[in-house]
Design a protein around this motif. Structure first.
Motif, PDB file in Angstrom:
ATOM      1  N   GLY A  30       0.808  -1.213   0.000  1.00  0.00           N
ATOM      2  CA  GLY A  30       0.000   0.000   0.000  1.00  0.00           C
ATOM      3  C   GLY A  30       0.837   1.258   0.000  1.00  0.00           C
ATOM      4  N   GLU A  31       1.989   1.235   0.682  1.00  0.00           N
ATOM      5  CA  GLU A  31       2.862   2.405   0.731  1.00  0.00           C
ATOM      6  C   GLU A  31       3.412   2.745  -0.640  1.00  0.00           C
ATOM      7  OE1 GLU A  31       5.883   1.944   3.779  1.00  0.00           O
ATOM      8  OE2 GLU A  31       4.522   0.672   4.919  1.00  0.00           O
ATOM      9  N   VAL A  32       3.589   1.735  -1.477  1.00  0.00           N
ATOM     10  CA  VAL A  32       4.085   1.986  -2.826  1.00  0.00           C
ATOM     11  C   VAL A  32       2.956   2.529  -3.701  1.00  0.00           C
ATOM     12  CG1 VAL A  32       5.108   0.941  -4.881  1.00  0.00           C
ATOM     13  CG2 VAL A  32       5.842   0.186  -2.610  1.00  0.00           C
ATOM     14  N   ARG A  33       1.793   1.918  -3.632  1.00  0.00           N
ATOM     15  CA  ARG A  33       0.663   2.331  -4.473  1.00  0.00           C
ATOM     16  C   ARG A  33       0.190   3.739  -4.129  1.00  0.00           C
ATOM     17  NH1 ARG A  33      -1.998  -1.559  -7.626  1.00  0.00           N
ATOM     18  NH2 ARG A  33      -3.888  -0.282  -7.591  1.00  0.00           N
ATOM     19  N   GLN A  34       0.282   4.127  -2.867  1.00  0.00           N
ATOM     20  CA  GLN A  34      -0.241   5.440  -2.480  1.00  0.00           C
ATOM     21  C   GLN A  34       0.617   6.594  -3.019  1.00  0.00           C
ATOM     22  OE1 GLN A  34      -0.310   5.362   1.786  1.00  0.00           O
ATOM     23  NE2 GLN A  34       1.836   5.944   2.011  1.00  0.00           N
ATOM     24  N   ASN A  35       1.839   6.300  -3.470  1.00  0.00           N
ATOM     25  CA  ASN A  35       2.692   7.327  -4.057  1.00  0.00           C
ATOM     26  C   ASN A  35       2.535   7.416  -5.568  1.00  0.00           C
ATOM     27  OD1 ASN A  35       3.987   8.437  -1.779  1.00  0.00           O
ATOM     28  ND2 ASN A  35       5.364   6.674  -1.663  1.00  0.00           N
ATOM     29  N   LEU A  36       1.573   6.674  -6.120  1.00  0.00           N
ATOM     30  CA  LEU A  36       1.323   6.694  -7.555  1.00  0.00           C
ATOM     31  C   LEU A  36      -0.016   7.354  -7.850  1.00  0.00           C
ATOM     32  CD1 LEU A  36       2.380   3.003  -8.297  1.00  0.00           C
ATOM     33  CD2 LEU A  36       3.749   5.050  -8.723  1.00  0.00           C
ATOM     34  N   THR A  37      -0.103   8.013  -8.985  1.00  0.00           N
ATOM     35  CA  THR A  37      -1.357   8.638  -9.388  1.00  0.00           C
ATOM     36  C   THR A  37      -2.319   7.577  -9.914  1.00  0.00           C
ATOM     37  OG1 THR A  37      -0.650   9.009 -11.673  1.00  0.00           O
ATOM     38  CG2 THR A  37      -0.075  10.713 -10.048  1.00  0.00           C
ATOM     39  N   ALA A  38      -3.568   7.966 -10.069  1.00  0.00           N
ATOM     40  CA  ALA A  38      -4.567   7.046 -10.613  1.00  0.00           C
ATOM     41  C   ALA A  38      -4.182   6.595 -12.019  1.00  0.00           C
ATOM     42  CB  ALA A  38      -5.942   7.723 -10.624  1.00  0.00           C
ATOM     43  N   GLU A  39      -3.618   7.500 -12.803  1.00  0.00           N
ATOM     44  CA  GLU A  39      -3.199   7.161 -14.164  1.00  0.00           C
ATOM     45  C   GLU A  39      -2.062   6.140 -14.144  1.00  0.00           C
ATOM     46  OE1 GLU A  39      -2.061   9.444 -18.358  1.00  0.00           O
ATOM     47  OE2 GLU A  39      -1.734  10.457 -16.436  1.00  0.00           O
ATOM     48  N   GLU A  40      -1.126   6.333 -13.225  1.00  0.00           N
ATOM     49  CA  GLU A  40      -0.016   5.388 -13.112  1.00  0.00           C
ATOM     50  C   GLU A  40      -0.504   4.014 -12.668  1.00  0.00           C
ATOM     51  OE1 GLU A  40       4.004   7.447 -11.778  1.00  0.00           O
ATOM     52  OE2 GLU A  40       2.344   8.072 -10.487  1.00  0.00           O
ATOM     53  N   LEU A  41      -1.413   3.988 -11.713  1.00  0.00           N
ATOM     54  CA  LEU A  41      -1.931   2.712 -11.231  1.00  0.00           C
ATOM     55  C   LEU A  41      -2.683   1.972 -12.336  1.00  0.00           C
ATOM     56  CD1 LEU A  41      -3.175   3.751  -7.673  1.00  0.00           C
ATOM     57  CD2 LEU A  41      -1.242   2.257  -8.215  1.00  0.00           C
TER      58      LEU A  41
END
Length: 253
Positions: free
Chosen positions: A185-196
């Protein structure tokens, strides 16, 4: 994967500059065709050898440290940088997160931990495993767990792929899509919706799809920019906050 690099050359020669979705079988076919026409590849790096036995380092050398460390997510990239003398020309240590070069890894880490001013630069694929490199460096006792060391994410991150105007070879696989969904989760939360969305679709870019010169240029720019963060530099952007600022080069070009 040298085949990705050769494919880049061929496509640039016909004026193509856009996003490509490429399968493993496609670029292997391209490599086979290139070799049939041009012969064997003479300047390819040999596979890195694992040398588990530690070498004896002169105590006069180990009394010193490095101000900078480049950590790559894979052995092949660390080997490429060392083969191009990046460590000599930029006065830094180069290691892979896998422990390469094994023969001097422990000694090098001992030297690095003595320097309170150390800056660490993470260089990795744009893949779920690659973008987890900074998190691994922060949380692993083998690296910098409970340390205040500054870690700078050079990339490649999805935002850099999306922002880069030049063509990049983009692969995709169901395994990569699943790995993206399983990210911390710590990695995903630093990404934008577009990146995810990009990652969750299974897309990824390997560093070998870029020329060594381009990788070295971006890494040098990231090191130079991070040395004076007080100066406004639009090529660097803040991407996270773990007690130490983490910066990266905005585009990979």
């Amino acid at each position: 994967m040298l085949s990705l690099y050769l494919g880049t050359i061929q496509l640039k020669n016909i004026g193509v500059a856009q996003e490509f979705l490429l399968t493993q079988s496609q670029f292997q076919d391209w490599l086979n065709r290139w070799q049939r026409i041009n012969g064997s590849i003479l300047k390819a790096l040999p596979a890195a050898r694992e040398e588990n036995a530690s070498v004896t380092v002169n105590p006069d050398v180990t009394a010193y440290s490095f101000d900078r460390l480049v950590v790559c997510d894979r052995t092949a990239i660390a080997q490429q940088l060392i083969a191009n003398n990046f460590h000599f020309e930029n006065n830094c240590a180069i290691l892979s997160v896998t422990g390469y070069p094994q023969s001097i890894f422990d000694t090098t880490m001992e030297m690095l931990r003595r320097n309170p001013e150390l800056k660490v630069y993470a260089l990795h694929d744009c893949s779920p495993k690659g973008i987890s490199l900074v998190h691994q460096l922060r949380t692993s006792p083998k690296w910098f767990f409970n340390s205040n060391v500054t870690i700078i994410d050079i990339g490649i991150l999805p935002r850099q792929v999306l922002a880069t105007k030049q063509g990049m070879f983009i692969q995709a696989s169901p395994d990569s899509a699943q790995a993206a969904k399983d990210l911390f989760g710590e990695v995903r939360q630093n990404l934008t919706a577009e990146e995810l969305a990009w990652l969750d679709s299974g897309k990824f870019v390997e560093l070998e799809s870029l020329t060594p010169q381009r990788i070295i240029k971006v890494l040098q720019s990231g090191i130079a920019g991070s040395q004076n963060l007080a100066i406004d530099d639009s090529s660097l952007i803040l991407v996270g906050d773990t007690g130490n600022d983490i910066y990266l080069v905005e585009s990979f070009g």
